[in-house]
Design a protein around this motif. Sequence first.
Motif, mmCIF file in Angstrom:
data_model
loop_
_atom_site.group_PDB
_atom_site.id
_atom_site.type_symbol
_atom_site.label_atom_id
_atom_site.label_comp_id
_atom_site.label_asym_id
_atom_site.label_seq_id
_atom_site.Cartn_x
_atom_site.Cartn_y
_atom_site.Cartn_z
ATOM 1 N N VAL A 44 -28.447 -28.271 -21.969
ATOM 2 C CA VAL A 44 -28.290 -27.641 -23.161
ATOM 3 C C VAL A 44 -27.288 -28.563 -23.856
ATOM 4 O O VAL A 44 -26.571 -29.084 -23.418
ATOM 5 C CB VAL A 44 -27.975 -26.128 -23.136
ATOM 6 C CG1 VAL A 44 -28.887 -25.393 -22.378
ATOM 7 C CG2 VAL A 44 -26.603 -26.107 -22.268
ATOM 8 N N GLY A 45 -27.339 -28.312 -25.316
ATOM 9 C CA GLY A 45 -26.367 -28.853 -26.303
ATOM 10 C C GLY A 45 -25.182 -28.097 -26.094
ATOM 11 O O GLY A 45 -24.970 -27.067 -25.714
ATOM 12 N N ALA A 46 -24.116 -28.505 -27.189
ATOM 13 C CA ALA A 46 -22.991 -27.707 -27.396
ATOM 14 C C ALA A 46 -22.832 -27.834 -28.885
ATOM 15 O O ALA A 46 -23.033 -28.912 -29.437
ATOM 16 C CB ALA A 46 -22.007 -28.151 -26.771
ATOM 17 N N ASP A 47 -22.350 -26.506 -29.477
ATOM 18 C CA ASP A 47 -21.581 -26.619 -30.889
ATOM 19 C C ASP A 47 -20.151 -26.751 -30.887
ATOM 20 O O ASP A 47 -19.440 -27.404 -31.712
ATOM 21 C CB ASP A 47 -21.926 -25.208 -31.630
ATOM 22 C CG ASP A 47 -23.356 -25.324 -31.979
ATOM 23 O OD1 ASP A 47 -24.420 -25.016 -31.157
ATOM 24 O OD2 ASP A 47 -23.686 -25.815 -33.034
ATOM 25 N N VAL A 73 -30.600 -28.330 -42.359
ATOM 26 C CA VAL A 73 -30.018 -29.174 -41.603
ATOM 27 C C VAL A 73 -29.505 -28.371 -40.211
ATOM 28 O O VAL A 73 -28.717 -27.577 -40.449
ATOM 29 C CB VAL A 73 -28.726 -30.002 -42.292
ATOM 30 C CG1 VAL A 73 -28.388 -30.761 -41.156
ATOM 31 C CG2 VAL A 73 -29.101 -30.709 -43.439
ATOM 32 N N GLN A 74 -29.888 -28.671 -39.019
ATOM 33 C CA GLN A 74 -29.531 -28.068 -37.859
ATOM 34 C C GLN A 74 -29.248 -28.888 -36.722
ATOM 35 O O GLN A 74 -29.477 -29.947 -36.559
ATOM 36 C CB GLN A 74 -31.177 -27.207 -37.618
ATOM 37 C CG GLN A 74 -31.287 -26.691 -36.238
ATOM 38 C CD GLN A 74 -31.392 -27.388 -35.006
ATOM 39 O OE1 GLN A 74 -32.199 -28.476 -35.257
ATOM 40 N NE2 GLN A 74 -31.323 -27.131 -34.005
ATOM 41 N N GLY A 75 -28.237 -27.977 -35.852
ATOM 42 C CA GLY A 75 -27.566 -28.731 -34.817
ATOM 43 C C GLY A 75 -26.336 -29.375 -35.321
ATOM 44 O O GLY A 75 -26.174 -29.896 -36.337
HETATM 45 C C1 RUB Z 1 -28.376 -25.741 -32.572
HETATM 46 C C2 RUB Z 1 -27.713 -25.661 -31.030
HETATM 47 C C3 RUB Z 1 -27.478 -27.002 -30.566
HETATM 48 C C4 RUB Z 1 -26.262 -27.790 -30.681
HETATM 49 C C5 RUB Z 1 -26.147 -28.960 -30.288
HETATM 50 O O1 RUB Z 1 -27.873 -24.289 -33.156
HETATM 51 O O2 RUB Z 1 -27.271 -24.571 -30.938
HETATM 52 O O3 RUB Z 1 -27.798 -26.836 -29.294
HETATM 53 O O4 RUB Z 1 -25.954 -27.621 -31.991
HETATM 54 O O5 RUB Z 1 -26.970 -29.694 -31.120
HETATM 55 P P1 RUB Z 1 -28.451 -24.393 -34.749
HETATM 56 P P2 RUB Z 1 -26.991 -31.491 -31.174
HETATM 57 O O6 RUB Z 1 -30.005 -24.428 -34.796
HETATM 58 O O7 RUB Z 1 -28.028 -22.942 -35.248
HETATM 59 O O8 RUB Z 1 -27.681 -25.494 -35.469
HETATM 60 O O9 RUB Z 1 -26.708 -32.012 -29.669
HETATM 61 O O10 RUB Z 1 -27.892 -31.846 -31.978
HETATM 62 O O11 RUB Z 1 -25.338 -31.588 -31.873
#
Ligand code: RUB
Length: 306
Positions: free
Chosen positions: A195-198, A17-19
């Motif tokens: 870009v997205g964000a964590d 599960v990623q992101g």
């Molecule tokens: C994923 C990543 C994404 C953010 C935002 O890193 O850095 O840019 O999580 O994603 P990883 P979203 O692959 O290590 O999880 O917009 O889906 O929340």
Amino acid sequence: MLESVQTTAKKIKRLEVQGARNVAIAAIKAIETLSRETETKNTEEFLEELSEAKEILFVSRETEPLMRNAVRWIISQVEKSDKKRVRELAEIVSSASQQFLKNLEDSREKIAEMGAKRIRNNSVILTHCHSSTVTYLLKKAKQEGKSFEIICTETRPIFQGRVTVKEMLELDVRTTLIVDSAARFFMNQADFVLVGADAITSEGNVINKIGTSMIALEAHEARTPFYVVSELLKFDPVTMYGDYERIEERSPDEIWRNHPKNLIIRNPAFDVTRRDFIHGIICEEGIISPHSVIEVTHRKYPWVFR
Ligand code: RUB
């Protein structure tokens, strides 16, 4: 009983599960399933089990405040309820989970609507890694009939850029894949970066996939606007009270399996992009300056600060 939570945590850890958004959704579903299947007998036991589940999920990936905010909020709804029966408490978890997911969905929709307006016909957009919020915005622009081009970094070491590339090709978007170190080479061809964000800190800095801050610097030097596309609930309240956002460090094997002994390999998953290099954060409350992130988050989600 905590098995399903453990399974979800393992999937998150292994990047199955990623992101940030998908991680939060998986954690919410795991908590909901646990409370549906619980065998606990009273409020104390139920809350104890939820707390254990929370700990298991939180350590699965340490740079994920959206997951933490979601789980904390759902549990707080149970804590403040005066219901006593476990079944009733489980129902609270379920409706809180649904409410949180619905809010996430609405936020994504608003972000996509506003962000898509920045895309013009023939825009060239550079992106890094795979953010489902970014790709949703691009999908929206495509649905509106806009024709644009995308440049994706492959995103070492796990190649999440390939996920972005596949989604773009499915949308029939003209897509170019580049190695991460070619980002500056192509920066002048891009109209802007998305870009997205964590995580978003109290100072308005943004934490995202390793390499993001380098791309932001390159964009700055090339005078290419750099936008972050993110739900406000990625704001991490601990950063306001002095703590730094912890940066997850992953296994060296992701970089080089069977590497020479005595070699030091470092593999941080994320880095910090300073607010000075961020043109704007595209969030559910509009396109805002990173400087106003606390104020806007506080207005929309006061509970995050409690
Ligand atoms: C994923 C990543 C994404 C953010 C935002 O890193 O850095 O840019 O999580 O994603 P990883 P979203 O692959 O290590 O999880 O917009 O889906 O929340």
